[in-house]
Design an enzyme around this catalytic site. Structure first.
Site, mmCIF file in Angstrom:
data_model
loop_
_atom_site.group_PDB
_atom_site.id
_atom_site.type_symbol
_atom_site.label_atom_id
_atom_site.label_comp_id
_atom_site.label_asym_id
_atom_site.label_seq_id
_atom_site.Cartn_x
_atom_site.Cartn_y
_atom_site.Cartn_z
ATOM 1 N N ASP A 176 0.830 -1.198 0.000
ATOM 2 C CA ASP A 176 0.000 0.000 0.000
ATOM 3 C C ASP A 176 0.873 1.261 0.000
ATOM 4 O O ASP A 176 0.580 2.236 -0.690
ATOM 5 C CB ASP A 176 -0.912 0.002 1.229
ATOM 6 C CG ASP A 176 -1.633 -1.319 1.403
ATOM 7 O OD1 ASP A 176 -2.368 -1.702 0.480
ATOM 8 O OD2 ASP A 176 -1.436 -1.971 2.441
ATOM 9 N N HIS A 204 -4.628 -3.327 6.581
ATOM 10 C CA HIS A 204 -4.427 -3.633 5.158
ATOM 11 C C HIS A 204 -5.774 -4.088 4.590
ATOM 12 O O HIS A 204 -6.029 -5.266 4.374
ATOM 13 C CB HIS A 204 -3.366 -4.722 4.994
ATOM 14 C CG HIS A 204 -3.188 -5.156 3.563
ATOM 15 N ND1 HIS A 204 -2.780 -4.284 2.569
ATOM 16 C CD2 HIS A 204 -3.383 -6.341 2.956
ATOM 17 C CE1 HIS A 204 -2.725 -4.932 1.418
ATOM 18 N NE2 HIS A 204 -3.102 -6.184 1.623
#
Length: 350
Positions: A176, A204
């Protein structure tokens, strides 16, 4: 005489360094992320160009024939650092005396599966793996959880390995982080290495918060705050965030398979930074145990924070100013993690 002694000393040093390979286990080793990951580890991109490695490949029994093919391919790469490859479906073999554990394998969400069913299946997996780490691994082992839901799986593994310090466990939010850095870089017309100090806060999942309020962009040799470099607040507070949050789903829609190449690269980045440290003045994003954080996040969580690493020890970057916009998003992803944790703990106690 001195030259001869020096030569002998160097030979002994070379032999002794060759005699100390580190043991690295990768779970889910027959899967597509591992297929992109194993070559990079084995050729020295992660643990260093002079570090011999024993690779342990752990997967479930039905995948052993596939693992045999992976072993053959690794052998056929003829990599000088790769001392041995051990395929196995037994945790007592997989986690024996390991220096690093990269837990890629998990139960994927199947069509029609509720989130609580996914959590229940993964609690069983990571409870078993945590207990095996506790029993068989070195107490200094560094454990990186990749398999989703990564934060909560990491928490369960840590709780199931009470003799290994909680600080030795982390989960992957580097993918990410890399996605966020890349989006900013493309927007500014610079290469990704010109962007530093983006932050992924929280889980996440699609509630994660990619934050660039503290990020810097090098534009033509001049370092600017990301907001000044991008010059588009509406994008930074809108499409930028949703693009990073939903990027995994977008990749699946396009390729009909989940992220593999980029996930493997992110794992390499994450583990290499644990081993060798972060650059001076830079921080990265990692899911770590939240105890002692200065951001008001509940402490019994694995939550992604800005992290600096030195001497294989991570330190949370504390005291960054947080505005109301960021506060709301950081709290929202924390709330999701609390709910996940409570559900998982119910299963763990059964």
């Amino acid at each position: 005489m001195l030259t001869m002694l020096t030569s002998m000393y160097l030979m002994v040093q070379a032999v002794s360094s060759q005699a100390k390979p580190i043991r690295v286990v990768v779970t889910g080793a027959a899967g597509q992320i591992a297929y992109s990951l194993l070559y990079s580890i084995a050729k020295g991109d992660v643990f260093g160009k002079d570090q011999p490695i024993i690779l342990v490949l752990l997967d479930i029994p039905p995948m052993l024939p596939v693992l045999d093919g992976v072993v053959m391919e690794l052998q056929d790469c003829a990599l000088p650092l790769l001392m041995e490859v051990i395929p196995t479906d037994k945790v007592e073999v997989g986690f024996k005396d390991i220096d690093a554990a990269i837990l890629v394998g998990s139960m994927p969400r199947k069509e029609g599966m509720e989130r609580k069913d996914l959590l229940k299946a993964n609690v069983a997996i990571f409870k078993t793996q945590g207990a095996a780490l506790d029993k068989f691994a070195k107490k200094t082992v560094k454990v990186v959880v990749v398999g989703n839901p990564a934060n909560t799986n990491c928490l369960i593994a840590s709780k199931s390995a009470p003799s290994i310090p909680k600080e030795n466990f982390s989960c992957l939010t580097r993918l990410d982080h890399n996605r966020a850095s890349s989006q900013v870089a493309m927007r500014c017309g610079v290469s990704a290495d010109k962007v530093k100090n983006v932050i992924i806060w929280g889980n996440h999942s699609s509630t994660q918060y990619p934050d660039v309020h503290h990020a810097k962009v090098d534009v033509n040799g001049s370092e600017k705050a990301a907001y000044d470099a991008v010059k588009d607040e509406a994008w930074l507070r809108g499409d930028f965030i949703s693009t990073v949050q939903l990027r995994g789903a977008a990749v699946i829609k396009a390729r009909k398979l989940s992220s593999a190449m980029s996930a493997a690269k992110a794992i390499c980045d994450h583990v290499r930074d644990i081993w060798f440290g972060t650059k001076e003045g830079e921080f990265i994003s990692m899911g770590v145990y939240a105890a002692g954080n200065s951001y008001g996040i509940p402490e019994d969580l694995i939550y992604s924070f800005p992290i600096e690493i030195k001497n294989k020890t991570w330190k949370m970057v504390g005291g960054l100013p947080i505005n109301d916009f960021s506060r709301a998003k950081m709290d929202a992803t924390a709330a999701e993690l609390v709910e996940e944790r409570d559900t998982a703990m119910d299963f763990l106690s059964q």
